[in-house]
Design a protein around this motif. Structure first.
Motif, PDB file in Angstrom:
ATOM      1  N   GLU A  90      34.546 -31.532 -53.531  1.00 16.77           N
ATOM      2  CA  GLU A  90      34.030 -30.791 -54.681  1.00 16.77           C
ATOM      3  C   GLU A  90      34.731 -29.444 -54.842  1.00 16.77           C
ATOM      4  O   GLU A  90      35.073 -29.037 -55.957  1.00 16.77           O
ATOM      5  CB  GLU A  90      32.522 -30.590 -54.542  1.00 16.77           C
ATOM      6  N   LEU A  91      34.960 -28.749 -53.726  1.00 19.07           N
ATOM      7  CA  LEU A  91      35.639 -27.453 -53.804  1.00 19.07           C
ATOM      8  C   LEU A  91      37.080 -27.625 -54.273  1.00 19.07           C
ATOM      9  O   LEU A  91      37.597 -26.798 -55.029  1.00 19.07           O
ATOM     10  CB  LEU A  91      35.594 -26.748 -52.450  1.00 19.07           C
ATOM     11  N   SER A  92      37.733 -28.692 -53.842  1.00 17.63           N
ATOM     12  CA  SER A  92      39.099 -28.960 -54.301  1.00 17.63           C
ATOM     13  C   SER A  92      39.112 -29.254 -55.800  1.00 17.63           C
ATOM     14  O   SER A  92      40.021 -28.827 -56.523  1.00 17.63           O
ATOM     15  CB  SER A  92      39.694 -30.140 -53.533  1.00 17.63           C
ATOM     16  N   ARG A  93      38.098 -29.960 -56.267  1.00 19.54           N
ATOM     17  CA  ARG A  93      37.998 -30.243 -57.702  1.00 19.54           C
ATOM     18  C   ARG A  93      37.846 -28.954 -58.509  1.00 19.54           C
ATOM     19  O   ARG A  93      38.542 -28.747 -59.516  1.00 19.54           O
ATOM     20  CB  ARG A  93      36.804 -31.169 -57.968  1.00 19.54           C
ATOM     21  N   LEU A  94      36.965 -28.072 -58.032  1.00 17.40           N
ATOM     22  CA  LEU A  94      36.750 -26.814 -58.739  1.00 17.40           C
ATOM     23  C   LEU A  94      37.983 -25.915 -58.676  1.00 17.40           C
ATOM     24  O   LEU A  94      38.333 -25.250 -59.655  1.00 17.40           O
ATOM     25  CB  LEU A  94      35.536 -26.088 -58.157  1.00 17.40           C
ATOM     26  N   GLU A  95      38.639 -25.903 -57.525  1.00 20.19           N
ATOM     27  CA  GLU A  95      39.874 -25.124 -57.391  1.00 20.19           C
ATOM     28  C   GLU A  95      40.913 -25.611 -58.397  1.00 20.19           C
ATOM     29  O   GLU A  95      41.628 -24.812 -59.029  1.00 20.19           O
ATOM     30  CB  GLU A  95      40.414 -25.248 -55.969  1.00 20.19           C
TER      31      GLU A  95
END
Length: 453
Positions: A90-95
């Protein structure tokens, strides 16, 4: 003089990205340097992963309550590796979204550290120098850890907590601010044995005293071993864990020791002082009401200025910077009556003045109620919610609102609108209650519990 860029932004967090996107979208040439990951503290190491952990930690309480409501529910242990895998994705998606949006606006993104050389020049980690008409410093903050505690190298901070390889059965959290209290509740809900040390007399310094006491009792009631007036004397690696000696003589063995003792502006090694930029307490960049430093071409927004350390505030400051510098519309970011929420369990939402602040300014009336909401009362759960209004006795304006309850963060956002507009106590009284809800109490409190003249 010709510059490489109209604007060079150091830091790819919420404030820096917003300023860069707006400026580039106006046709200006903009570059941004980010040495770690796009999204900043909020997306990568703060609000987002923390709130996802809050969600995860609430299901143990929900399952317990569901059983008391008649559901046949049995929970196993929390699967830390599974959660971590989903969290990282999820954090990679938001990044990726942050990076894509900035790039689509025309921002040139440089994935390396940058430091300030002079009022119009930055130096990248590879030695390349870039010039800019304006430089915006938006590097945020970093966890503060005392350097005078023997064995402090065995502790971690909120930067590392999301990446610990094994879920801790026993965790010590050092600190009494909102980050410490949030993680105490998170790990308690996830199944850890949680101990919390705070050197002060009461947690959540700077917030309303009545609310602070209420939260402390709730945290203890949920099983957190909260000890105020206590600090760490030393740490040692011992017996497969971390042995901790406290200043009150208490000893304990923990799998993880998390220091959440505040944050400081991330200005070390940034070259600001050498370039003539004034720094204040803790290394904060000193700015005026327009986020301008004493060097006219250098500005700063967000946590690095140590004004109000909240993501939406950094974004507001970035918008005001853009309007002031590139639109010819001088704008001061508005720091009055900023709502905030602490994601303890239950949550604490606050906007405006505390009771202590208000009574120092003039005569005030205090309306406060603590009670068991219907959902708790039905299953004989003793946990109480609290609603509090602070009212100016002369103008009748509501100066502050404090809510401790499930979803208080959602409630305080709406209460914040009313208080920002200057609503009076009579405006609240004239509003029909929504029944049956917890929030109806905010319009039903008729008599003050205290009056400060």
């Amino acid at each position: 003089m010709d510059f490489d860029y109209d604007l060079f932004v150091i830091g790819g967090g919420s404030g820096g990205v917003r300023a860069a996107r707006l400026t580039a979208a106006d046709g200006k040439k903009v570059a941004m340097a980010e040495e770690f990951r796009m999204g900043g503290t909020c997306v990568i190491r703060g609000c987002v992963p923390k709130k996802l952990m809050v969600f995860a930690s609430q299901y143990s309480h929900a399952a317990d309550e569901a059983a008391k409501y008649g559901w046949d529910i049995r929970l196993g242990d929390f699967d830390w590796p599974s959660f971590q895998s989903k969290l990282k994705a999820e954090l990679s998606r938001l990044e990726g979204i942050y990076t894509k949006n900035a790039g689509n606006a025309g921002v040139e993104i440089l994935h390396q550290r940058a430091a300030v050389k002079d009022p119009h020049t930055v130096v990248l980690a590879d030695g390349t120098e870039k010039t800019a008409k304006h430089i915006l410093v938006a590097v945020g903050g970093t966890p503060f850890v005392p350097d005078n505690v023997p064995g402090i190298e065995h502790a971690i901070t909120s930067n590392e907590i999301f990446d610990i390889p094994e879920f801790p059965k026993r965790i010590l959290i050092v600190g009494g601010g909102y980050i410490a209290c949030e993680f105490a509740c998170i790990f308690n809900g996830l199944g850890s044995e949680v101990t919390q040390y705070y050197r002060g007399a009461q947690i959540l310094r700077g917030f309303d005293d009545e609310a602070r006491g209420h939260i402390a009792e709730l945290i203890r009631g949920q099983g957190v071993n909260l000890h105020v007036g206590s600090d760490v004397e030393r740490l040692e690696k011992r017996d497969g864990g971390i042995w901790v000696k406290a200043t009150d003589g208490r000893e304990g063995l923990f799998d993880v020791v998390l220091y959440a003792t505040g944050r400081k502006p991330n200005t070390a090694g940034l070259g600001l002082e050498e370039a003539g930029v004034s720094l204040g307490r803790g290394g904060a960049v000193v700015v005026d009401e327009y986020s301008q430093t004493n060097i006219p071409s250098i500005f700063a927004v967000g946590d690095v200025t140590d004004r109000i350390q909240l993501t939406p505030v950094a974004i507001r400051e970035a918008v005001a910077f853009h309007e002031t510098v590139f639109k010819g519309n001088p704008m001061k970011p508005d720091h009055a009556n900023v709502p905030s929420a602490i994601f303890t369990q239950p949550e604490y939402g606050a906007v405006g003045l505390t009771e202590e602040q208000a009574r120092d300014e003039g005569p005030v009336e205090i309306y406060s109620a603590a009670f068991r909401p219907m959902q708790n009362s039905f299953i004989e759960k003793n946990e109480r919610v609290m609603f509090k209004l602070i009212v100016c006795a002369e103008t009748r304006r509501v100066l502050g609102c404090h809510i401790i309850a499930p979803h208080a963060g959602e409630m305080i956002q709406l209460a914040g609108v009313a208080i920002k507009m200057g609503a009076t106590k009579e405006d609240f009284d004239a509003t029909v209650a929504v029944h049956p809800t917890m929030a109806e109490e905010i319009v039903l409190m008729k008599e003050p519990v205290r009056v400060h003249k």
